[in-house]
Design a protein around this motif. Structure first.
Motif, PDB file in Angstrom:
ATOM      1  N   ASN A   1      -1.626   7.635  15.103  1.00  0.00           N
ATOM      2  CA  ASN A   1      -2.267   6.438  15.640  1.00  0.00           C
ATOM      3  C   ASN A   1      -1.970   5.245  14.735  1.00  0.00           C
ATOM      4  N   ALA A   2      -1.019   4.408  15.149  1.00  0.00           N
ATOM      5  CA  ALA A   2      -0.592   3.272  14.317  1.00  0.00           C
ATOM      6  C   ALA A   2      -1.724   2.269  14.112  1.00  0.00           C
ATOM      7  N   GLN A   3      -2.548   2.060  15.151  1.00  0.00           N
ATOM      8  CA  GLN A   3      -3.651   1.107  15.027  1.00  0.00           C
ATOM      9  C   GLN A   3      -4.673   1.590  14.003  1.00  0.00           C
ATOM     10  N   MET A   4      -4.963   2.880  14.011  1.00  0.00           N
ATOM     11  CA  MET A   4      -5.903   3.444  13.040  1.00  0.00           C
ATOM     12  C   MET A   4      -5.340   3.322  11.625  1.00  0.00           C
ATOM     13  N   GLN A   5      -4.058   3.550  11.476  1.00  0.00           N
ATOM     14  CA  GLN A   5      -3.428   3.416  10.163  1.00  0.00           C
ATOM     15  C   GLN A   5      -3.575   1.987   9.642  1.00  0.00           C
ATOM     16  N   GLN A   6      -3.366   1.010  10.531  1.00  0.00           N
ATOM     17  CA  GLN A   6      -3.489  -0.389  10.131  1.00  0.00           C
ATOM     18  C   GLN A   6      -4.921  -0.719   9.728  1.00  0.00           C
ATOM     19  N   GLN A   7      -5.893  -0.177  10.452  1.00  0.00           N
ATOM     20  CA  GLN A   7      -7.296  -0.413  10.124  1.00  0.00           C
ATOM     21  C   GLN A   7      -7.639   0.136   8.748  1.00  0.00           C
ATOM     22  N   MET A   8      -7.030   1.243   8.367  1.00  0.00           N
ATOM     23  CA  MET A   8      -7.307   1.841   7.065  1.00  0.00           C
ATOM     24  C   MET A   8      -6.490   1.169   5.962  1.00  0.00           C
TER      25      MET A   8
ATOM     26  N   GLN B   1      -7.644  17.923  11.891  1.00  0.00           N
ATOM     27  CA  GLN B   1      -7.501  17.188  13.148  1.00  0.00           C
ATOM     28  C   GLN B   1      -7.577  15.687  12.910  1.00  0.00           C
ATOM     29  N   PHE B   2      -8.490  15.256  12.021  1.00  0.00           N
ATOM     30  CA  PHE B   2      -8.613  13.828  11.729  1.00  0.00           C
ATOM     31  C   PHE B   2      -7.332  13.314  11.080  1.00  0.00           C
ATOM     32  N   PHE B   3      -6.795  14.084  10.137  1.00  0.00           N
ATOM     33  CA  PHE B   3      -5.572  13.690   9.440  1.00  0.00           C
ATOM     34  C   PHE B   3      -4.434  13.507  10.448  1.00  0.00           C
ATOM     35  N   GLU B   4      -4.292  14.466  11.367  1.00  0.00           N
ATOM     36  CA  GLU B   4      -3.224  14.394  12.371  1.00  0.00           C
ATOM     37  C   GLU B   4      -3.451  13.215  13.316  1.00  0.00           C
ATOM     38  N   PHE B   5      -4.713  12.956  13.670  1.00  0.00           N
ATOM     39  CA  PHE B   5      -5.030  11.832  14.552  1.00  0.00           C
ATOM     40  C   PHE B   5      -4.577  10.510  13.923  1.00  0.00           C
ATOM     41  N   VAL B   6      -4.871  10.335  12.640  1.00  0.00           N
ATOM     42  CA  VAL B   6      -4.484   9.092  11.959  1.00  0.00           C
ATOM     43  C   VAL B   6      -2.967   8.977  11.881  1.00  0.00           C
TER      44      VAL B   6
ATOM     45  N   VAL C   1       0.864  -1.175   0.000  1.00  0.00           N
ATOM     46  CA  VAL C   1       0.000   0.000   0.000  1.00  0.00           C
ATOM     47  C   VAL C   1       0.902   1.226   0.000  1.00  0.00           C
ATOM     48  N   THR C   2       0.808   2.043  -1.036  1.00  0.00           N
ATOM     49  CA  THR C   2       1.700   3.199  -1.168  1.00  0.00           C
ATOM     50  C   THR C   2       1.265   4.337  -0.240  1.00  0.00           C
ATOM     51  N   ASP C   3       2.192   5.258  -0.003  1.00  0.00           N
ATOM     52  CA  ASP C   3       1.871   6.441   0.814  1.00  0.00           C
ATOM     53  C   ASP C   3       0.749   7.249   0.158  1.00  0.00           C
ATOM     54  N   ALA C   4       0.786   7.333  -1.174  1.00  0.00           N
ATOM     55  CA  ALA C   4      -0.249   8.096  -1.889  1.00  0.00           C
ATOM     56  C   ALA C   4      -1.622   7.464  -1.693  1.00  0.00           C
ATOM     57  N   GLU C   5      -1.689   6.128  -1.712  1.00  0.00           N
ATOM     58  CA  GLU C   5      -2.971   5.438  -1.500  1.00  0.00           C
ATOM     59  C   GLU C   5      -3.478   5.650  -0.079  1.00  0.00           C
ATOM     60  N   MET C   6      -2.579   5.624   0.888  1.00  0.00           N
ATOM     61  CA  MET C   6      -2.984   5.861   2.269  1.00  0.00           C
ATOM     62  C   MET C   6      -3.474   7.294   2.451  1.00  0.00           C
ATOM     63  N   THR C   7      -2.747   8.248   1.862  1.00  0.00           N
ATOM     64  CA  THR C   7      -3.145   9.655   1.976  1.00  0.00           C
ATOM     65  C   THR C   7      -4.526   9.867   1.380  1.00  0.00           C
ATOM     66  N   GLN C   8      -4.783   9.256   0.223  1.00  0.00           N
ATOM     67  CA  GLN C   8      -6.086   9.393  -0.424  1.00  0.00           C
ATOM     68  C   GLN C   8      -7.188   8.796   0.442  1.00  0.00           C
ATOM     69  N   ALA C   9      -6.910   7.641   1.048  1.00  0.00           N
ATOM     70  CA  ALA C   9      -7.898   6.995   1.912  1.00  0.00           C
ATOM     71  C   ALA C   9      -8.205   7.862   3.139  1.00  0.00           C
ATOM     72  N   ILE C  10      -7.163   8.455   3.719  1.00  0.00           N
ATOM     73  CA  ILE C  10      -7.357   9.316   4.894  1.00  0.00           C
ATOM     74  C   ILE C  10      -8.175  10.542   4.509  1.00  0.00           C
ATOM     75  N   MET C  11      -7.861  11.125   3.352  1.00  0.00           N
ATOM     76  CA  MET C  11      -8.591  12.314   2.904  1.00  0.00           C
ATOM     77  C   MET C  11     -10.061  11.991   2.650  1.00  0.00           C
ATOM     78  N   ASN C  12     -10.311  10.834   2.042  1.00  0.00           N
ATOM     79  CA  ASN C  12     -11.696  10.435   1.778  1.00  0.00           C
ATOM     80  C   ASN C  12     -12.479  10.294   3.077  1.00  0.00           C
ATOM     81  N   GLN C  13     -11.865   9.700   4.081  1.00  0.00           N
ATOM     82  CA  GLN C  13     -12.556   9.504   5.358  1.00  0.00           C
ATOM     83  C   GLN C  13     -12.665  10.819   6.121  1.00  0.00           C
ATOM     84  N   ALA C  14     -11.682  11.687   5.944  1.00  0.00           N
ATOM     85  CA  ALA C  14     -11.698  12.970   6.654  1.00  0.00           C
ATOM     86  C   ALA C  14     -12.879  13.838   6.215  1.00  0.00           C
TER      87      ALA C  14
END
Length: 443
Positions: A397-404, A389-394, A367-380
């Protein structure tokens, strides 16, 4: 250091680890020597504090660190040597209840190892891919819905009363205690009744008015109204009705198309067709993915870590209980019993999860950094105004990153398998696709 196997049954492993007092003392001395150049103490220059004093001052603290590092090192060396991968965090505990400084340290370690995953001939899997074309009827229906959202208003016949949903064009003047107030007047103001854009209770009083009517509407400003001098006060708005208009859908033509950013009606239809077919493709992929998982589940069989199955079954039972009891938002509820059907579903999920993880690892799926960033932005976007704040929280938070990351990884592995499997296209109707999707939801 001595590591002795105490249990080897199926996937269960147990070991006894002994760290001698001499080994611990050596580790403590190493850490103190490493820290000595930076230590300052009254009566001594920096870096010149005698080792005996360092040990007296910091020995107890360093001893705990040395013990933890030594045990961690023994565990890492064990996993590297055996190739075992623990299914969950190993259970590690000291077995010497009366341990004191100068004694050897005896530790027990137990865990379930992940099983060996059998090879699967992915090219032997046959799948159907449902293909649905956007029919003219579906495009026309989508166009009609767009026209409704772009509705206009046409004047009602003279003498017709305003209904909820109508637009009333009016002049109004608001007064509090008989005095007009700033912002309380307007001319030719178009108000859609039922839009809740005015003070609560205002719009309802205009239902039934006719053109040329003059209507006094009495309302109270909310206690939390932003203008403090008006908050909680009663106001009377004198409304002079100029027109009453009923909603009409916009005409489906080139003008409508330009409102939605298309060059003309033909271009808008093309865009709608592409969007519909993309939606159909997404639904078809879900059906194809379920068929793939079913095929993989039939092809593989291996022992499962009981700890993973029990944890997954517990989560399934908990989720289903909350779906059946939506009024309970927190976790203050009776203990939820795990039933046989929960365990059966958990076994399937754990088996397929381990298999997909193995396939992804061998195929070097990442999973690339770009794919993770896009997923975080979509959920944010689900948290308007709090995206940062949501972006910074993720990020923190290593557990949240793994869930995404997990669902992204799974989808990439599924796509990888699709490429190797024998996939044939099957053109079906929208209704057939809908039935297939509904069948997924019923299972």
């Amino acid at each position: 250091m001595q590591v002795t196997e105490t249990l080897n049954e199926g996937l269960k492993r147990g070991y006894s680890i002994t760290v001698t007092a001499a080994e611990l003392d050596e580790k403590v001395n190493e850490k103190l020597v490493e820290a000595q150049p930076e230590v300052e103490m009254k009566g001594f220059r920096k870096g010149k504090v005698p080792m005996s004093m360092l040990k007296k001052q910091f020995g107890q603290r360093v001893l705990g660190e040395a013990m933890q590092e030594t045990i961690d090192g023994a565990m890492n060396a064990h996993f590297e040597e055996t190739g075992d991968r623990p299914a969950m965090q190993p259970d590690v505990k000291m077995t010497d209840d009366d341990w004191k400084e100068g004694d050897d340290v005896n530790v027990s370690m137990s865990y379930e190892a992940l099983p060996e995953i059998p090879e699967v001939d992915l090219k032997s899997i046959s799948l159907e891919k449902m293909v649905v074309k956007a029919e003219d009827e579906a495009v026309d229906e989508a166009l009609a819905n767009l026209a409704e959202t772009a509705q206009d208003f046409a004047a009602r016949d003279a003498g017709e009363a305003a209904q909820d949903g109508d637009q009333v064009v009016m002049d109004f003047l608001g007064k509090v205690d008989g005095e007009a107030f700033e912002g309380g007047a307007a001319e030719d103001y178009p108000l859609v009744l039922g839009s809740n854009s005015f003070i609560p209770g205002f719009e309802e009083q205009l239902v039934g008015v006719k053109a040329e009517d003059v209507k006094d509407c009495t309302v109270s400003f909310p206690e939390e109204y932003q203008a403090e001098h008006l908050a909680g006060k009663e106001a009377v708005f004198t409304c002079t009705i100029k027109e009453v208009k009923s909603p009409v859908a916009a005409e489906i033509n080139d003008e409508l198309a330009t409102k939605f950013g298309a060059e003309d009606l033909a271009a808008l239809k093309s865009q709608i067709s592409e969007r519909l077919e993309a939606e159909y493709a997404g639904a078809a992929r879900a059906v194809q993915k379920r068929a793939l998982l079913d095929a993989l589940d039939d092809k593989v069989s291996f022992e499962l870590p009981v700890s993973l199955v029990e944890a997954e079954a517990g989560q399934i039972a908990h989720q289903l209980w909350h779906e059946e009891n939506p009024e309970v938002e927190g976790h203050d509820h009776p203990e939820i019993e795990t039933k046989e059907e929960h365990t059966k579903l958990a076994e399937r999920r754990v088996r397929l999860g381990l298999l997909l993880a193995e396939l992804g690892q061998k195929a070097e799926v990442e999973v690339t950094d770009a794919e993770m960033t896009q997923a975080i932005m979509n959920q944010a976007r689900q948290y308007p105004g709090q995206e940062r704040q949501f972006f910074e929280f993720v990020q923190q938070n290593a557990q949240m990153q793994q869930q995404m990351r997990a669902p992204i990884f799974e989808d990439k592995v599924v796509d990888y398998v699709f490429e190797l499997a024998q996939v044939s296209n099957k053109e079906v109707s929208k209704d057939d696709l809908q039935k297939a999707v509904e069948a997924l939801e019923e299972e």
